[in-house]
Design an enzyme around this catalytic site. Structure first.
Site, short mmCIF file in Angstrom:
data_model
loop_
_atom_site.label_atom_id
_atom_site.label_comp_id
_atom_site.label_asym_id
_atom_site.label_seq_id
_atom_site.Cartn_x
_atom_site.Cartn_y
_atom_site.Cartn_z
N ASP A 79 0.64 -0.75 0.11
CA ASP A 79 -0.09 -0.28 -0.10
C ASP A 79 0.86 1.10 0.05
OD1 ASP A 79 -1.88 -1.50 -0.38
OD2 ASP A 79 -3.02 -0.35 1.38
N CYS A 120 1.04 -8.09 5.45
CA CYS A 120 0.99 -7.02 4.34
C CYS A 120 -1.00 -6.85 4.80
CB CYS A 120 1.08 -6.11 3.99
SG CYS A 120 3.23 -5.97 4.24
N LYS A 122 -3.79 -5.91 2.68
CA LYS A 122 -4.72 -7.07 2.20
C LYS A 122 -4.50 -8.37 2.41
CE LYS A 122 -6.17 -2.53 2.43
NZ LYS A 122 -4.55 -2.27 3.12
N GLU A 443 -6.85 4.95 -0.89
CA GLU A 443 -6.62 5.38 1.07
C GLU A 443 -6.54 7.12 1.19
OE1 GLU A 443 -4.91 1.27 3.75
OE2 GLU A 443 -3.48 2.26 3.01
N SER A 469 -4.70 4.92 5.90
CA SER A 469 -4.09 4.44 6.08
C SER A 469 -4.01 4.16 6.91
CB SER A 469 -2.77 4.94 4.81
OG SER A 469 -1.14 4.31 5.76
#
Length: 559
Positions: A79, A120, A122, A443, A469
């Site tokens: 991300d 991490c 997802k 995000e 985030s």
């Protein structure tokens, strides 16, 4: 009878066995439980770069316990690297691809169990969604958190890098100082050192009972993390032998435990999306109301970056998630009879647990707050709900009212922030960022970092139908539902409309009369989707509102 007998037993399965033998297996190995090892290792992610070592340890544990491991891969989006450009549109949608990938591999090859290796944002929920969906014995093992960086003798993490960019824009620091910060903040492998989304989800997996004690906090670079991976490999064989499956563990009580821990440690708002989605796959009716109810009665005990100065490594030294659960158990805030992948219940796991550092884990009698670090808001701007990480907000902003500054894209909002286009008291509204509008619910880390970096973080609020985030901090309200793309009230806002935020009261309202909103609705038209082809176009057709966890509608007609 083992599940794998469907591909290994009897004369009709001779071709199947022949293909297995071609991989180098012996007949004895093929007769053992066949265990999938779903590994999301990638050279692109610091949280995943070392997962080959974790997988090797898991496979060693499986073999030592009498099983045969089969490693396969999934995708993984970083991300932080996807942030601030079109790549972020793929972050949340990647969760569904990961779930589908694991489901496909497990069922196609008739595996008896699966170990899920992720770290991490997802990837963890995607794998847990698959585990609930296929419902064969499964255990999650994360790669562990990154250690904090050091600069000028002080700990530092990705939060400081993001905010330093805006500090450079407004002349607070030099370019040379920014380079020092970016080189120091992320010292090595692991999920970023603060309680951002990745570490929130790894802690939540432990609280849910689908990962072993220590999963959420043992640092990535330690031998303890490797030993935990080996233990996960041995435990999956025990789960297969005892036929303990994900839906035996993922119960309403275990989700209650996960929400209680999440709010007690002030976890990422993204955890709300992911827990809703995992519960959906497990056939459990979890709603935003449940989050609100549990948060209101759960004390906030742990204050990690970005809300505080401690990092996940500090929580580990203080006793980790199990110590937090022990404190919550002491006041009756969790369900101790819930089953876990240790093949024991929560109460048994907590038998020898204690808090080693009260500076990191406060007692329930002296919390940071009597209620939890997450809050759910409803009101005329968010009839179906919105989510806020109250743990990351200054007390002065818990109740706020100001004029809306409305933007239809993130980039315009950021420019207004860094070029001095906002006034104290404003409410920045960034819309058309929801599951359909984003698409993929991007995000909003850069706008929140810009607010903090320019010194507006305690006077200007930010509201969006997108999300934030886990690194974000400040007065930020996301997941506003219905989203703008679906004609929610956020689509009808004008510059200057009054936005009222009351976090203690659980309200998010606008000072616009219902009749005026309806007049505006008559003039509103839905914009064209930003996704016209490929995976995102399919995603937009199927995705449901954020209030449902942005799940995909299996009927093909999204809610």
């Amino acid at each position: 009878m083992k599940i794998s007998d469907q591909v290994t037993k009897g004369p009709w399965r001779a071709p199947h066995r022949s293909l297995f033998y071609a991989t180098g297996l012996t007949p004895d190995e093929l007769d053992r439980p066949l265990i999938g090892v779903a590994n999301s290792r990638s050279d692109l992610l610091p949280g995943h770069i070392h997962l080959g070592q974790i997988a090797s340890a898991v496979k060693a544990g499986i073999r030592s316990a009498g099983g045969t491991p089969f490693e396969f891969s999934t995708i993984a989006v970083d991300d932080g690297i996807a942030m601030g450009h079109s790549g972020m549109q793929y972050s949340l949608p990647s969760r569904e691809l990961i779930a589908d990938c694991v489901e496909t591999m497990v069922i196609a090859h008739k595996l008896d169990g699966v170990v899920l290796i992720a770290n991490c944002d997802k990837i963890v929920p995607g794998m847990l969604m698959a585990a609930a969906r296929v419902n064969i014995p499964a255990i999650m093992i994360s790669g562990g958190p990154m250690l904090a960086g050091r600069l000028d003798g002080e700990p530092i993490d990705l939060t400081q890098v993001n905010e330093a960019v805006s500090e450079l824009e407004v002349g607070k620091i030099t370019a040379a100082r920014l380079t020092q910060i970016e080189l120091a903040a992320c010292p090595g492998c692991g999920s970023c050192a603060g309680l951002f989304t990745a570490n929130s989800m790894n802690c939540i997996a432990e609280a849910l009972g689908v990962a072993l004690p220590g999963n959420g906090t043992i640092p990535a670079v330690t031998a303890s993390r490797v030993r935990l991976a080996k233990l996960a490999g041995t435990k999956i064989i025990e789960l297969v032998e005892k036929d303990i499956k994900p839906r035996d563990i993922l119960t309403p009580d275990s989700f209650g435990n996960a929400i209680a821990v999440d709010t007690a440690i002030g976890g990422s708002t993204n955890s709300v999306l992911h827990l809703l989605a995992i519960a959906h796959e497990a056939g459990i009716d979890l709603t935003l109301e449940t989050f609100s109810e549990i948060s209101k009665r759960t004390p906030w005990l742990v204050k990690l970056s970005p809300s505080g100065h401690h990092r996940v490594e500090d929580l580990d030294r203080a006793g980790g998630v199990q110590a937090v659960m022990s404190e919550l158990n002491r006041i009756g805030a969790i369900h101790p009879a819930s089953m876990t992948v240790t093949a024991m219940c929560v109460q048994d796991n907590l038998a020898n647990t204690c808090v080693a550092d009260r500076r990191v884990i406060r007692p329930p009698e002296a919390p940071y707050s009597r209620d939890g670090g997450l809050a759910i808001l409803w009101g005329s701007l968010a009839p179906q709900g919105a989510v806020v990480k109250k743990a990351a907000i200054a007390q002065s902003m818990m109740i706020h009212q100001g004029p809306a500054r409305v933007f239809d894209c993130e980039e315009d909002a950021v420019q207004a922030i860094v070029r001095g286009g906002l006034a104290s008291g404003d409410v920045v509204v960034i819309r058309y960022q929801g599951p359909k509008g984003g698409p993929g619910m991007p995000e909003m880390l850069i706008p929140t970092a810009a607010l903090m970096g320019t010194g507006l973080g305690e006077t200007v609020a930010l509201v969006t139908d997108g999300r934030f985030s886990g690194v974000s901090r400040g007065p930020m309200i996301g997941h506003v539902s219905p989203e703008a793309m679906e004609g929610g009230p956020i689509a009808l806002l004008h510059d200057g409309d009054t936005v009222r935020i009351d976090i203690p009261g659980g309200r998010l309202d606008i000072g616009v009369a219902p009749a005026e909103l309806e007049s505006r609705r008559a003039l509103w038209s839905r914009p064209h989707s930003k996704a016209q082809h490929g995976y995102l176009a399919r995603y937009v057709r199927l995705v449901c509102p954020a209030s449902t966890g942005a799940i995909l509608d299996e009927t093909g007609i999204a809610a």
